[in-house]
Design an enzyme around this catalytic site. Structure first.
Site, PDB file in Angstrom:
ATOM      1  N   GLY A  67       0.772  -1.141   0.016  1.00 49.11           N
ATOM      2  CA  GLY A  67      -0.002  -0.095  -0.024  1.00 49.11           C
ATOM      3  C   GLY A  67       0.861   1.178  -0.122  1.00 49.11           C
ATOM      4  N   GLN A  68       0.332   2.339  -0.078  1.00 46.71           N
ATOM      5  CA  GLN A  68       1.006   3.449  -0.307  1.00 46.71           C
ATOM      6  C   GLN A  68      -0.013   4.784   0.444  1.00 46.71           C
ATOM      7  OE1 GLN A  68       3.717   4.462  -2.221  1.00 46.71           O
ATOM      8  NE2 GLN A  68       3.703   6.426  -1.034  1.00 46.71           N
ATOM      9  N   GLY A  69       0.688   5.419   1.456  1.00 47.89           N
ATOM     10  CA  GLY A  69      -0.176   6.454   1.990  1.00 47.89           C
ATOM     11  C   GLY A  69       0.895   7.856   2.069  1.00 47.89           C
ATOM     12  N   PHE A 129       2.173   8.964   4.191  1.00 46.39           N
ATOM     13  CA  PHE A 129       3.050   8.987   5.163  1.00 46.39           C
ATOM     14  C   PHE A 129       4.382   8.052   4.321  1.00 46.39           C
ATOM     15  CE2 PHE A 129       4.483   8.283   9.465  1.00 46.39           C
ATOM     16  CZ  PHE A 129       5.019   6.917   9.629  1.00 46.39           C
ATOM     17  N   VAL A 142       3.620   1.141   2.392  1.00 47.98           N
ATOM     18  CA  VAL A 142       3.304   0.076   3.556  1.00 47.98           C
ATOM     19  C   VAL A 142       3.816  -1.313   2.840  1.00 47.98           C
ATOM     20  CG1 VAL A 142       1.362  -0.872   4.858  1.00 47.98           C
ATOM     21  CG2 VAL A 142       1.265   1.507   4.076  1.00 47.98           C
ATOM     22  N   ASP A 183     -10.049  12.226   7.918  1.00 46.06           N
ATOM     23  CA  ASP A 183      -9.592  11.854   6.736  1.00 46.06           C
ATOM     24  C   ASP A 183     -10.510  10.366   6.504  1.00 46.06           C
ATOM     25  OD1 ASP A 183      -8.689  11.884   4.102  1.00 46.06           O
ATOM     26  OD2 ASP A 183      -6.722  11.073   4.545  1.00 46.06           O
TER      27      ASP A 183
END
Ligand code: NAG
Ligand code: NAG
Ligand code: NAG
Ligand code: NAG
Ligand code: NAG
Ligand code: NAG
Ligand code: NAG
Ligand code: NAG
Length: 899
Positions: A604-606, A608, A611, A723
Site C-alpha cells: 500500500g501507499q499512504g 506517510f 506500506v 480523513d
C-alpha cells in the site's frame, strides 16, 4: 364440506352503475375494531385538531391520529357546526383547518423513502364550519402537480380524494390552492406507504387518481380497510342482491407469490358476483371526467378476480374482458382457485365520454364470468420536474415561511424568487430578493448551495456575524447586496477577489461593524468606534503571533531532539513519546528489515510512505508503514498517530502492534488486513475480486460507523478522524472493516468547544465537509459528512469523484439521479438487484442525511449506527422471509393484460 355458496337468487344478469368521482360515504360507520398497532409508516392527520390535543386512537381503525400542527404553519382551526355532528361520525371529521390567507397552503409530509409509491388520501367535510353555508370549490396539488378539484357538494357529505403516486424525494407536499371559489379547508390527511412492486402503473411520470374502489358480493354493507387491508385502502361495499348472484367463501384467498401487484385483501376477495345465466355478461360503465388540466384523462381499470368454487374437472370458467370494444386477451381468462388474480390495462385508455367494461363467457366455458372487486383510476400526468433538490434544501434552510416547491408550478413561484426552467432538468433558483424580510442571525451558509444564483439581495435585515466566503464560489453570482445589516468581521478574500476582477458587484454599506479590507476597518463616522476596533484587533494579532512562535519553537525542539538522538540505543526513549512504551512493542530498524524480508513486498501507499508486508517471529502477518523521507506527513503527525493508536483500542479500528523510531527511521507496525482497502472492492473487477454483496456492504458500513462512533464518543477527549474515506477503511480476511490512518486525528474537547479551528484544511477532496472547507471549523460532524460520502460509494459502487463527463463529486452525481427520478440507476448494478430495496433506500437516505449541508442537520455517528442497524434488519428480514417477496422488482405482471 364447507364451501362457497350462492347467496342470492335473482334474475338480473346485466347491471350497470355509474361510478362517482370521489367516494362519498359516511365513513367510520361500518368499520370494525381490531387490535393495537405497531409502527406501520402511516401518517394519519386529523386536520384542525389543536396542537395541545395529544392525538387519539380512532375507534374504527385503531389507527393513531395526530394534530396537523407539525405539518403546516398556516391556517386556522375550526369546529364543524354542532348540528352536523352525529354520534356515529368518526372524530376526525369534527374539526377542519381553513386557509383564508395565501393562494397556496401546503402540508409537508417528511421522512418518506424516495422511490416508493404512496397512497395519499385527503378528506373533506364542510359541516358549515364557517357559518357561511357556502361549500367551496378549490384545487389540490400533490408536490408540483395538479391533483384534483375538490368540489364540496353540500355541508353534510364527506368527500374523500385519493391518489397513488411515486415519491421522488424524501418528502412530499399536499397543497390546497385557492381558485377564487371559496376558502379551502381540509378535515383529514392520510399517507400509506406501499412496498415496492405494488401498483406498478404509478411511476415518476404518472399518478393514479382514484375514481372507484368496489368490493362485490354479499358484503353486508361492511367497508373493508385497515387492518383487514394492511395497506388501508377503503373498499366500498357493492351489493345488489336483486340483480346479481352473489358467492362467497370462508377460505383465505392467497396472494400470487412473487407477482401480486395489488394484494387485494382476502376479505375483499372472499366475496364475488356472477351473472345468473352463464351466457350473460357482467357489464359496467363510467363517464369520463375532464379536468382543468386534461380534457380527456386516461383510465386504468383493475379487475380483481379469484375462483371461489372448487370446480369439477369437466367444468370451466373462462371469459373475455372488453374495455370499450378492446378485447384484453383473445384467449380468455380463467381465475385460479383461491388465488388473487388481477386483469388490468397498463396503458391508460382514452375515450372522450364513456367507458364500458364487459366480462362474457367464452364458447367453451361452462360457467358464467366472476368479479370479486374492482378499482378504476384516472391517470394523472405528473412532472418529475421540480426545483433542484439542493436548491430546495438550501432555500428552505434560509426561511421556513415558504410553502410548496419554490419554482413550480410557475404561477406559484415564491415571492422574491427568480427561477430558470429547462425542459428535462430541474428548475433552479437564479435570483433571491430577501430585502427587508426581517432576517436575523448569521448569513446562512446554505446560500452557497444555490449554484445557479445570479443575484442575492439581503439588504435591510438584521443579519449578524461574518460573511461566509463560500458565497464567492457561486460562479454565476453578479450582485450581492448586504447593505443595512449588522455584519461584522472582514470581507472574505474570495469575495474581494471577485469584486476586483469585476465579476461581482458587492454592496455592504451601513454595516457598522464590518471591516472592508484586511485589518484596516472601514472608515467609520465616529472616531471613537474606530479606535475601539483597532484596540480590539491589536491584542488578537499579538496573541496569534505568540501562539505561532510557540508552535515554531516546539517544532524546532522536536526536530533537534531527533537529530541529536540519531544514535540513541534502542532501549532508551525520549520523553516526547514515552506513552508509546506502555502497550506497544518497539522495533529496531534491523528488526523491521527482518520482519519485512528487506522491505520486499509493498502492499500500500499512504501520504506517510509505503506500506510493506511482513511476518513477526511467531508468524503473525503484519503491515509495516515506513515513513518516507519525502513524506509530507511530518514527525508531528507520525507521533500523533502513534500516540493515539497506543491509547485507543476498538475492534473496528486498525490496531497498532508496535512502532519503530530508530535513527531517522520511523515506522508503525499494524495488524495485517488481508483484504486491503474498501475502495478496491467497490471498484474491483480487474483482480478478479468478487463483488461485495449488499449484506457484506451493510456489515462493512456498520463496522466502520462503529469505529468512528468510538472515536467520537468512546475516547476522551473525543477524536475527529479528518480523513474518512474508502481507502482508509480496511478489511480483514473475514471482511470485517476497520478504520485506518490516524495521522490527521484531532482531539476536540466537546464539553467546552463547539468546534476546533484548524490552520488549514486537511483531508481528501470530495470528502471534506463544506463548512470545514469554508470556515476551518472542525467538528465531529465533519467526519459524518465524509462518512456519508463513503456510504454513497458503498451503495453506488462509484468512486467519490466520477467522470460524468467532467469530474463530478459523487454527492452531486447522486443528487442529480435522485432529482431526475433515475433511482434504480443509482444502485450498484454489480449487486445484481440482490438486495432489499427498502434497506437500500434507508441506507441511501442515511447517507443523504450525513451529507446535509449544515452540520446540525447531520446525525451523530451514534444515530448513524442505529440507522444502519435498521438497514441490516430490513435486509435480514428479506433473506429470512420464505415468500421472498421483497427480493422483487417483482413489480409487475410482465404480460400486461394477462391475469
Ligand atoms: C369511541 O369509543 C369510546 C370508548 O368505547 C367511546 O366513549 C366514544 O364515544 C367512541 N367515539 C365514537 C365517535 O364513536
Ligand atoms: C372545538 O370544540 C372543542 C370541544 O368540543 C373545544 O375545546 C375547542 O376549543 C373548539 N375549537 C374551536 C376552534 O372552536
Ligand atoms: C361543482 O359541482 C356542481 C354540482 O356537481 C357543479 O354544478 C359545479 O359546476 C361544480 N363547480 C366547479 C367549479 O367545478
Ligand atoms: C410510466 O408508465 C407509463 C405507462 O406505462 C409509461 O409510458 C412511462 O414511460 C412511465 N414513466 C416512467 C418514468 O417510467
Ligand atoms: C359500450 O361501448 C360500446 C362502444 O363504445 C358501445 O357500442 C356499447 O353500446 C356500450 N355498451 C354500453 C352498455 O354502454
Ligand atoms: C363476448 O364477447 C366477444 C368479444 O367481444 C364476442 O365476440 C362475443 O360475441 C360475446 N359473447 C356474448 C355471448 O356476448
Ligand atoms: C375451445 O375448446 C376447443 C377444444 O378443446 C379448442 O380447440 C379451442 O381452442 C377452445 N377455445 C378457446 C377459446 O379456448
Ligand atoms: C432589527 O431589529 C430591531 C430590534 O431588534 C428592530 O427594531 C428593527 O426594526 C430591525 N430592523 C430591521 C431592518 O428589520
Amino acid at each position: 364440506m364447507e364451501g362457497p355458496s350462492p347467496r342470492a337468487k335473482t334474475v338480473a344478469n346485466k347491471w350497470l352503475f355509474l361510478l362517482l368521482l370521489g367516494l362519498a360515504a359516511a365513513a367510520g360507520r361500518f368499520l370494525q375494531a381490531h387490535g393495537q398497532l405497531d409502527n406501520l409508516g402511516f401518517i394519519s392527520i386529523d386536520c384542525g385538531l389543536p396542537e395541545s390535543a395529544a392525538g387519539y386512537v380512532d375507534n374504527a381503525t385503531k389507527l393513531r391520529f395526530t394534530s396537523d400542527a407539525g405539518f403546516i404553519d398556516s391556517g386556522i382551526n375550526y369546529n364543524m357546526s354542532a348540528e352536523y355532528i352525529t354520534p356515529s361520525m368518526g372524530r376526525s371529521w369534527h374539526n377542519v383547518r381553513s386557509f383564508a390567507a395565501g393562494a397556496r397552503n401546503c402540508y409537508t409530509l417528511q421522512s418518506l423513502v424516495a422511490g416508493l409509491r404512496y397512497l395519499i388520501r385527503a378528506t373533506f367535510m364542510y359541516g358549515n364550519y364557517d357559518g357561511l353555508n357556502r361549500p367551496p370549490v378549490f384545487d389540490l396539488h400533490v408536490s408540483v402537480n395538479y391533483w384534483t378539484t375538490v368540489n364540496i357538494s353540500d355541508a353534510n357529505t364527506p368527500e374523500i380524494y385519493e391518489i397513488i403516486t411515486a415519491v421522488l424525494a424524501d418528502s412530499l407536499q399536499v397543497c390546497l390552492v385557492n381558485t377564487g371559489s371559496g376558502t379551502p379547508f381540509i378535515s383529514g390527511l392520510n399517507l400509506r406507504p406501499f412496498k415496492n412492486g405494488l401498483y406498478p402503473m404509478a411511476n415518476a411520470t404518472q399518478g393514479l387518481v382514484l375514481v372507484a374502489r368496489a368490493n362485490f358480493g354479499p358484503t353486508d354493507g361492511v367497508i373493508v380497510r385497515f387492518p383487514d387491508d394492511p395497506h388501508d385502502r377503503i373498499w366500498m361495499p357493492m351489493s345488489r342482491p336483486t340483480e346479481w348472484l352473489e358467492i362467497s367463501t370462508t377460505k383465505k384467498v392467497q396472494n400470487m407469490e412473487d407477482a401480486d401487484s395489488f394484494e387485494a385483501p382476502s376479505a375483499v376477495m372472499q366475496t364475488a358476483i356472477t351473472p345468473v345465466k352463464a351466457t350473460s355478461p357482467i357489464e359496467f360503465s363510467w363517464d369520463a371526467q375532464p379536468n382543468v388540466n386534461d380534457p380527456s384523462p386516461g383510465y386504468i381499470c383493475i379487475l380483481h378476480l379469484s375462483e371461489l368454487q372448487l370446480l369439477p374437472s369437466n367444468a370451466l370458467r373462462q371469459f373475455y374482458i372488453t374495455l370499450n370494444a378492446e378485447l384484453w386477451d383473445p384467449r380468455g381468462f380463467t381465475p385460479q382457485y383461491l388465488y388473487k388474480n388481477a386483469a388490468y390495462n397498463t396503458d391508460p385508455q382514452h375515450a372522450f365520454r364513456h367507458y364500458n367494461v364487459s366480462l362474457n363467457a367464452t364458447a367453451n366455458s361452462t360457467l358464467p364470468p366472476i368479479l370479486n372487486a374492482l378499482e378504476v383510476f384516472s391517470v394523472l400526468p405528473t412532472s418529475g420536474i421540480t426545483t433542484a433538490a439542493s436548491d430546495v434544501s438550501a432555500i428552505t434552510a434560509v426561511s421556513k415561511n415558504w410553502m410548496g416547491d419554490p419554482c413550480l408550478p410557475k404561477n406559484f413561484v415564491w415571492k422574491g424568487l427568480d427561477c430558470i426552467y429547462a425542459v428535462s432538468r430541474p428548475a433552479s433558483v437564479t435570483g433571491l430578493n430577501l430585502s427587508s424580510s426581517g432576517l436575523s442571525g448569521n448569513v446562512s451558509p446554505s446560500f452557497a448551495s444555490l449554484k445557479g444564483l445570479q443575484y442575492l439581495d439581503l439588504s435591510l435585515n438584521n443579519l449578524t456575524g461574518t460573511i461566509p466566503d463560500t458565497i464567492s464560489q457561486l460562479s454565476s453570482l453578479t450582485l450581492l447586496d448586504l447593505t443595512g445589516n449588522n455584519l461584522s468581521g472582514t470581507i472574505p478574500s474570495g469575495l474581494l477577489k471577485r469584486t476586483q476582477d469585476g465579476s461581482l458587484t458587492l454592496r455592504y454599506g451601513n454595516n457598522p461593524n464590518l471591516c472592508s479590507n484586511g485589518n484596516s476597518c472601514q472608515i467609520l463616522h465616529k472616531k471613537k468606534h474606530s479606535m475601539v476596533a483597532v484596540y480590539a484587533i491589536v491584542p488578537i494579532v499579538a496573541v496569534v503571533v505568540i501562539v505561532l512562535l510557540l508552535v515554531l519553537l516546539i517544532c524546532m525542539r522536536i526536530n533537534k531532539g531527533i537529530i541529536s538522538k540519531n544514535l540513541t540505543p534502542r532501549n532508551r526513549t525520549t520523553s516526547v513519546h514515552t506513552s508509546l512504551q506502555v502497550n506497544n512493542r518497539r522495533f529496531t530498524y534491523n528488526e523491521l528489515v527482518a520482519v519485512t524480508s528487506d522491505f520486499q513486498r509493498v502492499i500500500g501507499q499512504g501520504g506517510f510512505g509505503e506500506v510493506y508486508n511482513g511476518f513477526l517471529e511467531d508468524g503473525t502477518q503484519v503491515a509495516v508503514k515506513l515513513r518516507s523521507e519525502y513524506s509530507d506527513q511530518g514527525v508531528q503527525e507520525f507521533l500523533a498517530e502513534a500516540q493515539t493508536l497506543a491509547k485507543i483500542h476498538h475492534k473496528n479500528l486498525v490496531s497498532l502492534i508496535g512502532y519503530c523510531k530508530d535513527m531517522d527511521y520511523m515506522a508503525l507496525v499494524y495488524e495485517y488486513m488481508s483484504e486491503g482497502a474498501l475502495h478496491e472492492h467497490l471498484r474491483g473487477g480487474e483482480n478478479n475480486t468478487r463483488c461485495l454483496t449488499w449484506k457484506e456492504r451493510l456489515r462493512i458500513a456498520l463496522d466502520s460507523a462503529q469505529g468512528l462512533e468510538y472515536l467520537h464518543k468512546g475516547c476522551n477527549p473525543p477524536l475527529i478522524h479528518r480523513d474518512v474515506k474508502t481507502s482508509n477503511i480496511l478489511l480483514n480476511a473475514k471482511l470485517e472493516a476497520k478504520i485506518a490512518d490516524f495521522g490527521l486525528l484531532k482531539a476536540f474537547n466537546s464539553d467546552r468547544d463547539t468546534h476546533v479551528s484548524t490552520a488549514r484544511v486537511v483531508g481528501t477532496r470530495g470528502y471534506i465537509a463544506p463548512e470545514y472547507e469554508a470556515t476551518l471549523q472542525l467538528t465531529n460532524k465533519s467526519d459524518v459528512f465524509s462518512f456519508g460520502v463513503v456510504l454513497l460509494e458503498i451503495v453506488t459502487g462509484q468512486p467519490h469523484i466520477l467522470n460524468d463527463p467532467e469530474p463530478t463529486g459523487i454527492v452531486l452525481w447522486v443528487r442529480r439521479r435522485l432529482v431526475s427520478g433515475n433511482i434504480e440507476g443509482m444502485v450498484d448494478p454489480r449487486m445484481c438487484g440482490d438486495h432489499d430495496i427498502n434497506s437500500v433506500w434507508k441506507f441511501t437516505d442515511t447517507a443523504l442525511k450525513c451529507i446535509s449541508q449544515t452540520p446540525e442537520e447531520r446525525p451523530t455517528m451514534k444515530e448513524v449506527v442505529v440507522l444502519l442497524k435498521e438497514c441490516r434488519e430490513l435486509e435480514a428480514a428479506r433473506v429470512n422471509s420464505a415468500a421472498g417477496y421483497y427480493t422483487a422488482e417483482s413489480g409487475g405482471n410482465p404480460n400486461s393484460n394477462a391475469i
